[in-house]
Design a protein around this motif. Structure first.
Motif, PDB file in Angstrom:
ATOM      1  N   VAL A 143      38.058  40.830  40.684  1.00  0.00           N
ATOM      2  CA  VAL A 143      37.023  39.993  41.313  1.00  0.00           C
ATOM      3  C   VAL A 143      35.692  40.136  40.573  1.00  0.00           C
ATOM      4  N   ILE A 144      35.326  41.359  40.220  1.00  0.00           N
ATOM      5  CA  ILE A 144      34.046  41.566  39.525  1.00  0.00           C
ATOM      6  C   ILE A 144      34.087  40.980  38.123  1.00  0.00           C
ATOM      7  N   THR A 145      35.212  41.123  37.429  1.00  0.00           N
ATOM      8  CA  THR A 145      35.330  40.546  36.087  1.00  0.00           C
ATOM      9  C   THR A 145      35.217  39.028  36.121  1.00  0.00           C
ATOM     10  N   SER A 146      35.870  38.400  37.102  1.00  0.00           N
ATOM     11  CA  SER A 146      35.772  36.940  37.235  1.00  0.00           C
ATOM     12  C   SER A 146      34.375  36.497  37.644  1.00  0.00           C
ATOM     13  N   PHE A 147      33.684  37.318  38.443  1.00  0.00           N
ATOM     14  CA  PHE A 147      32.333  36.956  38.869  1.00  0.00           C
ATOM     15  C   PHE A 147      31.347  37.018  37.701  1.00  0.00           C
ATOM     16  N   LEU A 148      31.524  37.980  36.808  1.00  0.00           N
ATOM     17  CA  LEU A 148      30.609  38.130  35.676  1.00  0.00           C
ATOM     18  C   LEU A 148      30.958  37.239  34.495  1.00  0.00           C
ATOM     19  N   GLU A 154      30.196  28.242  39.178  1.00  0.00           N
ATOM     20  CA  GLU A 154      29.572  28.950  40.297  1.00  0.00           C
ATOM     21  C   GLU A 154      30.318  28.748  41.609  1.00  0.00           C
ATOM     22  N   SER A 155      30.947  27.604  41.773  1.00  0.00           N
ATOM     23  CA  SER A 155      31.660  27.331  43.016  1.00  0.00           C
ATOM     24  C   SER A 155      32.988  28.072  43.120  1.00  0.00           C
ATOM     25  N   SER A 156      33.453  28.648  42.025  1.00  0.00           N
ATOM     26  CA  SER A 156      34.741  29.349  42.015  1.00  0.00           C
ATOM     27  C   SER A 156      34.587  30.858  41.915  1.00  0.00           C
ATOM     28  N   LYS A 157      33.389  31.346  42.101  1.00  0.00           N
ATOM     29  CA  LYS A 157      33.164  32.790  42.019  1.00  0.00           C
ATOM     30  C   LYS A 157      33.310  33.427  43.395  1.00  0.00           C
ATOM     31  N   TYR A 158      33.877  34.618  43.390  1.00  0.00           N
ATOM     32  CA  TYR A 158      34.128  35.335  44.634  1.00  0.00           C
ATOM     33  C   TYR A 158      33.540  36.742  44.543  1.00  0.00           C
ATOM     34  N   GLU A 159      33.372  37.343  45.718  1.00  0.00           N
ATOM     35  CA  GLU A 159      32.902  38.721  45.845  1.00  0.00           C
ATOM     36  C   GLU A 159      33.933  39.541  46.630  1.00  0.00           C
ATOM     37  N   PRO A 160      33.951  40.855  46.446  1.00  0.00           N
ATOM     38  CA  PRO A 160      34.888  41.677  47.238  1.00  0.00           C
ATOM     39  C   PRO A 160      34.599  41.565  48.732  1.00  0.00           C
TER      40      PRO A 160
END
Length: 250
Positions: A143-148, A154-160
């Protein structure tokens, strides 16, 4: 007494860990959409879990969709499913063994058998902790790798999500309970194996008796001095009477 209290604490931690791991496995909020999009009016919140994907709309509608296809899932999600289920199953087995290995209970056999059972329960809890820690760490890393990643919109980013944190806490409780159970019942004490009796005073009395025997063997034995003549035995009464004659009586 201290060991029994620590075992009860470890048993309570294991219960909380099993409950937390089961809840984390079923929760759909392993990752939650980050609210960074320019469209604030709709305010769509998306959540993804191990078994379903849920969407919370601004109108108040909440809908979930199950993930039926297993092969279409990424590798980290398949691993998370398998390891979390195994963690709950192994922890349940460890909880049954821990109930038999508690020193404050009467079932489970002798003191030595209880010690072996408690060590087996601790090994199960340690395995459950590792199995619970692997998916939580891998999922968080993805999740962090995909967020960074700048290539992800921006609409496809997630957080834990909250389920990841529950999995981390459950893994910590599993590891703590496993360590306590493994250390609360050592196999040997003072170089002597544990006796089959469940009463600790008998083992202590046995050690004290062995020490007394060892001290007696180390003390020098007193021997009688050489060339010692034994005194003659005293004369018997019948021999004395036999020395008198009949004239003495007349």
């Amino acid at each position: 007494m201290l060991s029994s209290a620590m075992q009860i604490l470890a048993f309570a931690l294991a219960l909380l860990a099993i409950f937390g791991a089961t809840v984390a496995t079923l929760l759909p909020n392993w990752k939650v959409s980050a609210e960074q999009g320019p469209n604030i009016i709709t305010a769509i919140s998306q959540m993804q879990g191990l078994w379903m994907d849920c969407t919370w709309w601004s109108t108040g509608v909440f809908s979930c969709t199950l993930k039926y296809s297993v092969l279409a899932l990424p590798a980290y999600l398949q691993t998370a499913r398998t390891t979390m289920v195994l963690s709950c199953m192994v922890a349940t087995l460890g909880l049954c063994l821990a109930a038999l290995g508690l020193k404050c209970t009467r079932w489970g056999g002798s003191h030595r058998a209880k010690g072996h059972t408690a060590i087996a329960a601790g090994a199960c809890f340690l395995s459950s902790g590792v199995l619970c820690l692997i998916p939580a760490s891998w999922f968080t890393n993805e999740v962090i790798t995909s967020f960074l990643d700048s290539r992800v919109p921006e609409s496809s980013k997630y957080e834990p999500g909250g389920a990841v944190y529950v999995a981390f806490v459950s893994a910590g409780f599993f590891l703590a309970a496993g360590v306590i159970f493994c250390l609360s019942c050592p196999g040997k004490r003072g170089g002597q194996p544990e006796s089959g009796s469940s009463h600790p005073d008998k083992a202590l009395q046995k050690q004290l008796y062995q020490e007394q025997l060892r001290r007696r063997e180390q003390q020098p034995r007193l021997q009688p001095p050489p060339d010692r003549e034994e005194p003659p035995p005293p004369p018997r009464d019948k021999d004395v009477k036999a020395g008198y004659s009949l004239q003495d009586y007349v």
